[in-house]
Motif scaffolding. Structure first.
Motif, PDB file in Angstrom:
ATOM      1  N   HIS A 293       0.826  -1.199   0.000  1.00  0.00           N
ATOM      2  CA  HIS A 293       0.000   0.000   0.000  1.00  0.00           C
ATOM      3  C   HIS A 293       0.869   1.262   0.000  1.00  0.00           C
ATOM      4  CE1 HIS A 293      -2.409  -3.160   2.030  1.00  0.00           C
ATOM      5  NE2 HIS A 293      -3.375  -2.670   1.311  1.00  0.00           N
ATOM      6  N   ARG A 294       2.109   1.100   0.438  1.00  0.00           N
ATOM      7  CA  ARG A 294       3.004   2.256   0.594  1.00  0.00           C
ATOM      8  C   ARG A 294       4.405   1.826   0.188  1.00  0.00           C
ATOM      9  NH1 ARG A 294       2.089   4.247   6.224  1.00  0.00           N
ATOM     10  NH2 ARG A 294       2.870   2.202   6.755  1.00  0.00           N
ATOM     11  N   VAL A 295       5.092   2.674  -0.588  1.00  0.00           N
ATOM     12  CA  VAL A 295       6.504   2.459  -0.909  1.00  0.00           C
ATOM     13  C   VAL A 295       7.304   3.629  -0.348  1.00  0.00           C
ATOM     14  CG1 VAL A 295       8.234   2.444  -2.762  1.00  0.00           C
ATOM     15  CG2 VAL A 295       6.186   1.005  -2.946  1.00  0.00           C
ATOM     16  N   LEU A 296       8.359   3.295   0.379  1.00  0.00           N
ATOM     17  CA  LEU A 296       9.287   4.292   0.903  1.00  0.00           C
ATOM     18  C   LEU A 296      10.610   4.116   0.173  1.00  0.00           C
ATOM     19  CD1 LEU A 296       9.881   5.185   4.633  1.00  0.00           C
ATOM     20  CD2 LEU A 296      11.788   4.911   3.076  1.00  0.00           C
ATOM     21  N   THR A 297      11.134   5.204  -0.402  1.00  0.00           N
ATOM     22  CA  THR A 297      12.389   5.119  -1.136  1.00  0.00           C
ATOM     23  C   THR A 297      13.106   6.459  -1.074  1.00  0.00           C
ATOM     24  OG1 THR A 297      13.391   4.369  -3.218  1.00  0.00           O
ATOM     25  CG2 THR A 297      11.433   5.771  -3.393  1.00  0.00           C
ATOM     26  N   HIS A 298      14.257   6.532  -1.729  1.00  0.00           N
ATOM     27  CA  HIS A 298      15.030   7.777  -1.763  1.00  0.00           C
ATOM     28  C   HIS A 298      14.351   8.821  -2.637  1.00  0.00           C
ATOM     29  CE1 HIS A 298      18.505   5.685  -0.007  1.00  0.00           C
ATOM     30  NE2 HIS A 298      18.335   4.736  -0.909  1.00  0.00           N
TER      31      HIS A 298
ATOM     32  N   HIS B 258      21.674   6.821  -4.369  1.00  0.00           N
ATOM     33  CA  HIS B 258      20.379   7.168  -3.793  1.00  0.00           C
ATOM     34  C   HIS B 258      19.499   7.839  -4.845  1.00  0.00           C
ATOM     35  CE1 HIS B 258      22.088   7.516   0.604  1.00  0.00           C
ATOM     36  NE2 HIS B 258      22.343   6.343   0.036  1.00  0.00           N
ATOM     37  N   LEU B 259      20.070   8.802  -5.558  1.00  0.00           N
ATOM     38  CA  LEU B 259      19.301   9.529  -6.564  1.00  0.00           C
ATOM     39  C   LEU B 259      18.808   8.598  -7.662  1.00  0.00           C
ATOM     40  CD1 LEU B 259      21.546  12.729  -6.925  1.00  0.00           C
ATOM     41  CD2 LEU B 259      19.480  12.450  -5.539  1.00  0.00           C
ATOM     42  N   VAL B 260      19.692   7.701  -8.088  1.00  0.00           N
ATOM     43  CA  VAL B 260      19.348   6.776  -9.173  1.00  0.00           C
ATOM     44  C   VAL B 260      18.282   5.783  -8.723  1.00  0.00           C
ATOM     45  CG1 VAL B 260      20.254   4.846 -10.519  1.00  0.00           C
ATOM     46  CG2 VAL B 260      21.511   7.004 -10.450  1.00  0.00           C
ATOM     47  N   VAL B 261      18.457   5.205  -7.549  1.00  0.00           N
ATOM     48  CA  VAL B 261      17.474   4.247  -7.044  1.00  0.00           C
ATOM     49  C   VAL B 261      16.133   4.946  -6.812  1.00  0.00           C
ATOM     50  CG1 VAL B 261      16.860   2.790  -5.076  1.00  0.00           C
ATOM     51  CG2 VAL B 261      19.140   2.629  -6.100  1.00  0.00           C
TER      52      VAL B 261
END
Length: 235
Positions: free
Chosen positions: A106-111, A127-130
Motif C-alpha cells: 500500500h506504501r513504498v518508501l524510497t530515496h 540514492h538519486l538513481v534508485v
C-alpha cells in the motif's frame, strides 16, 4: 494508515536505518508488514583495510538482516547491483516492478530522486538513481500491465497500484514522524552495521541532533525527535 503493507526500497544496506528505522519500528509495532528491498550489497563500503574486499558484500547483507530484526522486519531482499555504479536502467525498473508486484504494498518508501543541497549526504549518486528508478516503478511501471509484460506472462505477477509514496532525504519534506519512543530501536539498527561505524558514539550524537532539528521543523515540541519525509499521495 500505519497498519498497512509497506515496501522500503533503498540503494545500500544501512540507508533505511539512518533514514527511517524509527518510523519503520512504529509501523511494525502498529501491525504493519514491512519488506526491505536493497538494490546493492554495499560492497564499496567499510573502513577497515584488513577486511578482504570480496567479503564486504556478505558482511553488509548480514548486518542489514540483523538491523532489520531490530525494528521488526524479517523479509529483506537484495538485488545485487554493483555499489557505486547503479544506473536508472530499464532493467532496474523491471526488477523493482517485480518486487512491487510480488509484495503488493500500500506504501513504498524510497530515496528522493531530487538532490538535497542542504544535506548532501542524503544525495549519494546511488540514492538519486534508485529513487528515480523506484518512482518510475511505482508510477507507471508496476501498475501498467503492458509494461514489462514478461512479469505477467512468465512469472504470473499482476499489475499493482501503489497508493502512497514516501521519499527519504527530500529537500522539501512535508511530513514529520515523531520517533522519540523508537529512537533506541533505531540506534540498535544502526549499530548493527558494525563494518560502517568507526566512531559509533559520534554517529549517534549526530543522528540525535538531526532528529531534533527535524522535530523543530515539524513543530513537534521541545525534547522530541523526528524523521522527515516527502509524502506523495498517488491515489
Amino acid at each position: 494508515m500505519d497498519a498497512v503493507r509497506t515496501l522500503v526500497i533503498t540503494a545500500h544496506p544501512d540507508d533505511v536505518d539512518f533514514g527511517a528505522a524509527g518510523t519503520v519500528a512504529l509501523w511494525t509495532e502498529g501491525g504493519a508488514a514491512v519488506v526491505y528491498c536493497v538494490v546493492t550489497d554495499g560492497d564499496n563500503g567499510g573502513f577497515d583495510p584488513d577486511v578482504p574486499r570480496g567479503d564486504i558484500g556478505g558482511i553488509r547483507r548480514s548486518e542489514q538482516n540483523a538491523a532489520a530484526r531490530c525494528v521488526g522486519v524479517s523479509d529483506v531482499r537484495f538485488l545485487g547491483y554493483p555499489d557505486g555504479r547503479v544506473t536508472p536502467s530499464l532493467e532496474l525498473r523491471r526488477d523493482l516492478s517485480r518486487v512491487i508486484r510480488d509484495v503488493r504494498p500500500h506504501r513504498v518508501l524510497t530515496h528522493s530522486p531530487e538532490r538535497n543541497w542542504e544535506n548532501i549526504r542524503a544525495s549519494h549518486p546511488d540514492h538519486l538513481v534508485v529513487g528515480e528508478a523506484a518512482v518510475h516503478a511505482v508510477y507507471p511501471d508496476a501498475r501498467n500491465p503492458f509494461q514489462f509484460p514478461e512479469l505477467l506472462a512468465d512469472e504470473k505477477l499482476d499489475a499493482h497500484i501503489v497508493p502512497e509514496l514516501w521519499l527519504l532525504g527530500a529537500p522539501h519534506p512535508n511530513h514529520f514522524v515523531d520517533v522519540t519512543g523508537t529512537f533506541q530501536r533505531k540506534l540498535s539498527a544502526i549499530n548493527a552495521h558494525v563494518s560502517q561505524l568507526p566512531e559509533p558514539d559520534t554517529i549517534a550524537r549526530r543522528i540525535e541532533h538531526r532528529l531534533r532539528l527535524n522535530a523543530d521543523r515539524g513543530a513537534l515540541g521541545e525534547g522530541h525527535l523526528a524523521e522527515a519525509f516527502r509524502v506523495v499521495q498517488i491515489e
